[in-house]
Motif scaffolding. Sequence first.
Motif: not given
Length: 231
Positions: A151-153, A188-200, A210-223
């Motif tokens: 779901w996070g990815l 939250e754990a799934g989203l954090a790992e998804a962000r880490r993998r996407r960055a790598a 560079e967009l990953l931080g704002a992307a994660a915050e948008l997901i948190r707000s919508l979900a």
Amino acid sequence: MPTTGKLIGSGRTADVYEIDDAWVLRRNREDWGDAAAEGAVMEHVRAYGYPVPRVRPGASVDSRTSRTDLVMERLTGPTMLEALTAGSIDVWEAGTVLAALLRQLHAIPGRRPGTRVLHLDLHPENVILSPAGPRVIDWGTAEDGDPGLDWGLSAIILAQVAVDDQPISDPARAMLAALLADPADLTEAGLAEARRRRAANPTMTPHEVELLGAAAELIRSLAHLGNREST
């Protein structure tokens, strides 16, 4: 190795060639993917009724280039992204279909006890809208694990587009909202790992990272992720 025809599709890591009216050959670029493992997971989920192309046994490896080939069923129909561009599917329906495909996939047991099958790259370019219904392609990243990562990815792939400054950003945000209308397995754990993998991911550009931080915050707000996990 099967004789290939014309090139009919290209992605970041592989190319697809026609063989005949029934089959195509998906050829990984050098050092990318394991066609045999990909074919095995596709056959595993298809045995449970999941909508994937059929696979012809016997993935091959070119020893000179390390490229691996996978022969699979030729599908007709646009990708979900192409259908969105043509206006034959709307963004809310697209997000709802992606969510349904994730839920259906995560009902399938993984090949390790206590896990579920994860696609880890389920987005509109990897769904073919065939006459028989949606079909999910590109299983090279699949593994067994916790559904929260899947779901996070899927969410962060859409969110990266949604927070960017481009014409498709607003439609991507609406699709993301549909995907996250009932994100029961997003954590939250799934989203954090998804962000880490996407960055790598080596296919990401510096701008996409560079967009990953704002992307994660948008997901948190919508979900409403923080509210759900604190209750």
